[in-house]
Design an enzyme around this catalytic site. Structure first.
Site, PDB file in Angstrom:
ATOM      1  N   SER A 113       0.797  -1.225   0.000  1.00 23.69           N
ATOM      2  CA  SER A 113       0.000   0.000   0.000  1.00 23.69           C
ATOM      3  C   SER A 113       0.829   1.274   0.000  1.00 23.69           C
ATOM      4  CB  SER A 113      -0.958  -0.005   1.185  1.00 23.69           C
ATOM      5  OG  SER A 113      -0.277  -0.314   2.375  1.00 23.69           O
ATOM      6  N   HIS A 115      -5.095  -3.325  -3.017  1.00 22.03           N
ATOM      7  CA  HIS A 115      -4.682  -2.345  -4.028  1.00 22.03           C
ATOM      8  C   HIS A 115      -4.470  -2.952  -5.409  1.00 22.03           C
ATOM      9  CE1 HIS A 115      -4.185   0.736  -0.944  1.00 22.03           C
ATOM     10  NE2 HIS A 115      -3.699  -0.239  -0.198  1.00 22.03           N
ATOM     11  N   LYS A 120     -11.315   0.544  -2.209  1.00 21.17           N
ATOM     12  CA  LYS A 120     -10.286   1.191  -3.031  1.00 21.17           C
ATOM     13  C   LYS A 120     -10.798   1.305  -4.466  1.00 21.17           C
ATOM     14  CE  LYS A 120      -7.762   0.984   0.774  1.00 21.17           C
ATOM     15  NZ  LYS A 120      -7.124  -0.075   1.520  1.00 21.17           N
TER      16      LYS A 120
HETATM   17  C1  LIG Z   1      -7.159  -0.434   3.034  1.00 17.43           C
HETATM   18  C2  LIG Z   1      -6.480  -1.721   3.258  1.00 17.43           C
HETATM   19  C3  LIG Z   1      -7.045  -2.712   4.038  1.00 17.43           C
HETATM   20  C4  LIG Z   1      -8.273  -2.482   4.849  1.00 17.43           C
HETATM   21  O1  LIG Z   1      -9.401  -2.462   4.053  1.00 17.43           O
HETATM   22  P1  LIG Z   1     -10.661  -1.623   4.553  1.00 17.43           P
HETATM   23  O2  LIG Z   1     -11.786  -2.207   3.810  1.00 17.43           O
HETATM   24  O3  LIG Z   1     -10.376  -0.207   4.213  1.00 17.43           O
HETATM   25  O4  LIG Z   1     -10.756  -1.844   6.033  1.00 17.43           O
HETATM   26  C5  LIG Z   1      -6.415  -3.937   4.100  1.00 17.43           C
HETATM   27  N1  LIG Z   1      -5.257  -4.152   3.451  1.00 17.43           N
HETATM   28  C6  LIG Z   1      -4.668  -3.206   2.724  1.00 17.43           C
HETATM   29  C7  LIG Z   1      -3.390  -3.513   2.016  1.00 17.43           C
HETATM   30  C8  LIG Z   1      -5.252  -1.960   2.601  1.00 17.43           C
HETATM   31  O5  LIG Z   1      -4.656  -1.000   1.903  1.00 17.43           O
END
Ligand SMILES: *Cc1c(COP(=O)(O)O)cnc(C)c1O
Length: 387
Positions: free
Chosen positions: A178, A206, A237
């Site tokens: 991320s 991502h 995302k």
């Molecule tokens: C954003 C994110 C999460 C968490 O997901 P949410 O649905 O926002 O709680 C998990 N893993 C990664 C790599 C992320 O970037």
């Protein structure tokens, strides 16, 4: 009593670590309105520009009419909607997974799933740059052995697996990291899983929507399909909505549905969100032009950064980090950018290792080429700023 926390907060502020909340008054999009001022933004994870898509919003409205707003209960009581069942079936078919289970968020998925998969007799191997939700899932699971391997270093991992006396072994990794925007060596991890009898959980928060044919994610992009690999991704995302799924072999996923505590003891997402996610995923799968445009923007940004003598980390994803090192310098640069009407996230420890504070430039298919050029002009203007 209060003084303890006040002192800690002050110390935090002195180190330049405080992050303010900035109330956004507009939907997600290339420009965000804050304090009645419009900013050209490069900090959202709405990579495909679907978070305010009219078709997705219409699906949410239709879902609102059919289901109302609240799910009413957790999924195993009476909060499991037809919208949820349809979405799970749609994803399973699309990604060729035997079974899929939804969670209210990616964070909750990991907190629920990892303690079911990993018990006190297990060994866990976790990439050093894994997301906080994977780390916290492991904390809850309390495995017998935890090995944090250097980022992407599958040779180190192989040696650790070879020496591991534990029978139950889980490798945990982000698909796309991320804060760095690079892709895990998934082919190698798949081979290690097969060879050493391990299992892999891939967090593709991502990668979904951005990589692979139809945006199926980093696993499809790398051609990974082993039964030993569990697929997890989030909808917050690139899909532009909210929630997450875990998919894999039916008995495993069915067991998770029975035992994952964040599934059992947390209210299901509003069904309208699941209805919207279905439509958003159809856009993800069918609208290849979004990925083509995003890739073109990324190339232009990387070339522009290079022309300015700035070293971004190379990236084939929507995440383009520009490492500046020191916390205060990143803050100074991002503050100056904001004065120029540009909003780029300043990422500092603990989100990234000490000394690698960075601007995390994230692109969206909703950006235009002119937006990228505006960012590059802004960067050129402010990079000389003193911390
Ligand atoms: C954003 C994110 C999460 C968490 O997901 P949410 O649905 O926002 O709680 C998990 N893993 C990664 C790599 C992320 O970037």
């Amino acid at each position: 009593m209060m003084n303890v926390y006040a002192a800690r907060l002050q110390d935090w502020q002195r180190q330049g670590l405080e992050r303010p909340h900035r109330p956004v008054q507009s939907p997600q999009g290339p420009t965000l309105s804050v304090d009645d001022r419009a900013y050209l933004a490069f900090c959202s994870n709405d990579y495909l520009g679907l978070a305010n898509d009219p078709r997705v919003c219409a699906a949410a409205q239709k879902g609102l009419e059919q289901y109302g707003i609240g799910a009413g209960a957790s999924a195993l009581v009476c909060g499991y909607s037809a919208a949820q069942a349809e979405l799970e079936a749609w994803i399973a078919h699309w990604l060729d997974l035997e079974r899929v289970l939804l969670f209210s968020s990616g964070y909750l998925a990991h907190l629920g799933v990892i303690p079911v998969l990993v018990d006190g007799e297990s060994a866990v191997f976790s990439d050093a740059l894994n997301h906080a939700s994977l780390i916290d899932g492991v904390r809850l699971a309390r495995p017998a052995q935890l090995t944090i391997y250097p980022h992407g270093d599958w040779e180190f991992l192989e040696e650790a697996l070879r020496r591991c006396p534990r029978e139950q072994r889980w490798i945990l990794t982000d698909g796309v990291f991320s804060m760095d925007g690079d892709v895990a060596p998934l082919r190698e991890l798949e081979r290690l899983a097969e060879q050493y009898g391990a299992w892999v959980l891939v967090d593709d928060a991502h990668g979904l929507g951005v990589l692979g044919p139809q945006g199926k994610g980093s696993l499809a992009a790398c051609g990974v399909s082993s039964e030993r690999v569990l697929h997890m991704a989030t909808f917050g995302k690139a899909v532009g909505t909210a929630g997450a799924f875990v998919g894999g072999a039916a008995p495993l996923i069915d067991w998770l549905a029975q035992r994952a505590r964040t599934h059992m003891f947390s209210t299901a997402l509003p069904p309208l969100v699941q209805a919207a996610t279905r439509v958003a995923l159809e856009c993800v799968a069918l609208e290849e032009f979004r990925r083509t445009h995003l890739a073109r923007l990324g190339e232009r940004l990387d070339a522009g950064l290079q022309a300015l003598g700035l070293k971004g980390l190379p990236s084939c994803t929507a995440i383009h980090p520009l490492i500046l090192g020191e916390n205060r310098r990143v803050m100074a640069v991002s503050d100056r950018l904001r004065e120029e009407g540009l909003w780029v996230a300043a990422i500092r420890p603990p989100s990234v290792p000490e000394g690698t504070a960075r601007l995390r430039i994230s692109l969206s298919a909703a950006h235009s080429v002119a937006h990228i050029d505006q960012l590059l002009e802004g960067l050129e203007k402010v990079m000389g700023v003193e911390a």
